[in-house]
Design a protein around this motif. Structure first.
Motif, mmCIF file in Angstrom:
data_model
loop_
_atom_site.group_PDB
_atom_site.id
_atom_site.type_symbol
_atom_site.label_atom_id
_atom_site.label_comp_id
_atom_site.label_asym_id
_atom_site.label_seq_id
_atom_site.Cartn_x
_atom_site.Cartn_y
_atom_site.Cartn_z
ATOM 1 N N SER A 40 0.849 -1.192 0.000
ATOM 2 C CA SER A 40 0.000 0.000 0.000
ATOM 3 C C SER A 40 0.888 1.247 0.000
ATOM 4 C CB SER A 40 -0.918 0.003 1.232
ATOM 5 O OG SER A 40 -1.602 1.241 1.336
ATOM 6 N N PHE A 41 0.860 2.000 -1.097
ATOM 7 C CA PHE A 41 1.689 3.195 -1.182
ATOM 8 C C PHE A 41 1.152 4.301 -0.283
ATOM 9 C CE2 PHE A 41 2.807 7.266 -3.267
ATOM 10 C CZ PHE A 41 4.182 7.197 -3.107
ATOM 11 N N LEU A 42 -0.162 4.510 -0.293
ATOM 12 C CA LEU A 42 -0.753 5.551 0.545
ATOM 13 C C LEU A 42 -0.487 5.270 2.019
ATOM 14 C CD1 LEU A 42 -2.441 8.093 0.810
ATOM 15 C CD2 LEU A 42 -4.503 6.661 0.747
ATOM 16 N N GLY A 43 -0.670 3.996 2.414
ATOM 17 C CA GLY A 43 -0.380 3.636 3.794
ATOM 18 C C GLY A 43 1.082 3.847 4.145
ATOM 19 N N ALA A 44 1.970 3.552 3.190
ATOM 20 C CA ALA A 44 3.399 3.739 3.436
ATOM 21 C C ALA A 44 3.731 5.211 3.638
ATOM 22 C CB ALA A 44 4.204 3.173 2.269
ATOM 23 N N VAL A 45 3.113 6.085 2.848
ATOM 24 C CA VAL A 45 3.359 7.524 2.995
ATOM 25 C C VAL A 45 2.873 8.012 4.361
ATOM 26 C CG1 VAL A 45 2.769 9.802 2.107
ATOM 27 C CG2 VAL A 45 3.314 7.962 0.515
ATOM 28 N N LEU A 46 1.702 7.563 4.773
ATOM 29 C CA LEU A 46 1.166 7.983 6.073
ATOM 30 C C LEU A 46 2.041 7.480 7.218
ATOM 31 C CD1 LEU A 46 -2.666 7.432 5.475
ATOM 32 C CD2 LEU A 46 -1.395 9.585 5.459
ATOM 33 N N VAL A 47 2.478 6.229 7.131
ATOM 34 C CA VAL A 47 3.365 5.683 8.166
ATOM 35 C C VAL A 47 4.669 6.466 8.206
ATOM 36 C CG1 VAL A 47 4.748 3.674 8.813
ATOM 37 C CG2 VAL A 47 2.365 3.373 8.148
ATOM 38 N N ALA A 48 5.211 6.795 7.028
ATOM 39 C CA ALA A 48 6.468 7.553 6.974
ATOM 40 C C ALA A 48 6.305 8.921 7.621
ATOM 41 C CB ALA A 48 6.926 7.694 5.528
#
Length: 306
Positions: free
Chosen positions: A61-69
């Motif tokens: 999940s790219f969106l999830g990865a951005v939010l986690v970052a």
């Protein structure tokens, strides 16, 4: 060079400029309001890139990865602010530069210990791997269009935040006259914490978005920190509007220099000389722009204290 190639490079320059703006906006707010030179801002950019790349690789999940970052980088920034930066508020800029440069060295070694010394390639989101047909002869990468959209959306959000909210009023007051803001009852400590967290979030977002179009590697924060510093000097320290305009100018000048200067020089100079001179001139283009702006406006285009 045809019109399609020129238009494509202009889009690339706008995209690069908007990502520079994400990094430079947080840096100029921290410097302009807190009067703190935080060279470790580039390390937050690197942290966002690494965390997003690894989370995206494992979760898909790219969106999830951005939010986690973003969340993880804010927590890292809070730790740095508590351990190091808070003790530098009353110190001179030389002490701030030396201390935050030490943070850079520690951050690079931590990244090397956690993820290894080799660069990693951040995966591009599957839905954005293909091109979008902008013109009949111009297929443009969908992911780069997303970068343009996100950069413009964040710029609009920052404009509304800084100019049309109470928190933005406090931020502008602190940037214009910190002593008077404190005298009027502004809780400067809370404003500082908010600005530092906002800067970290923007740096993480820029790192997460830039990862798929370049190698995620140790030292990437220092490499982009120099253009970001050029941006805040051109735009005016503490000015978000100045950072936006200057980032677009630097992005366009840097991209145009690298794309157009070498072929233009090859047309009028011997190939061996053009091969050496072209990249060198392209590399100094943004510094020439900075010198020209500072000659006319020593405080930058839109100084916050004007």
């Amino acid at each position: 060079m045809d019109a399609i190639f020129i238009f494509e490079q202009l889009l690339n320059g706008l995209g690069y400029g908007l990502m520079l703006f994400l990094l430079a906006a947080g840096l100029t707010l921290v410097f302009g309001i807190m009067d703190t030179m935080n060279l470790a801002h580039g390390s937050l950019y690197m942290a966002g890139a690494y965390i997003a790349a690894k989370v995206h690789e494992s979760s898909g999940s790219f969106l999830g990865a951005v939010l986690v970052a973003i969340v993880a980088t804010i927590l890292i920034a809070a730790l740095i602010e508590w351990l190091v930066v808070r003790r530098l508020y009353s110190r001179d800029h030389l002490a701030q530069v030396l201390a935050t440069f030490g943070v850079i060295l520690i951050a690079d070694d931590l990244v090397k210990a956690i993820w290894g010394p080799s660069p990693i390639m951040a995966p591009t989101p599957a839905a954005l791997t293909g091109p979008v047909q902008l013109l009949a002869e111009l297929p443009y990468p969908a992911y780069r269009l997303v970068l343009l959209g996100v950069g413009l959306a964040v710029a609009l959000g920052l404009y509304l935040l800084v100019n049309h909210t109470r928190m933005g009023m406090l931020v502008r007051a602190g940037a214009s006259n910190r002593s008077m803001a404190e005298f009027m009852g502004v809780r400067v400590g809370r404003v500082f914490s908010f600005v530092f967290a906002l800067g970290a979030a923007l740096a993480a977002l820029a790192g997460a978005l830039m990862g798929p179009i370049g190698a995620v590697q140790i030292g990437m924060g220092e490499a982009i920190l120099i253009p970001a510093l050029v941006v805040i000097v051109i735009g005016g320290i503490g000015s978000v509007r100045g950072a936006f305009v200057a980032a677009l100018l630097v992005g366009l000048v840097d991209t145009a220099g690298r794309a157009f200067l070498p072929p233009m020089l090859r047309a009028v100079l011997p190939p061996s000389l053009a091969a050496d001179l072209g990249p060198a001139l392209a590399g100094i283009a943004m510094y020439v722009l900075m010198a020209a702006v500072l000659t006319l406006k020593p405080a930058g285009l839109f100084p916050a204290r004007a």
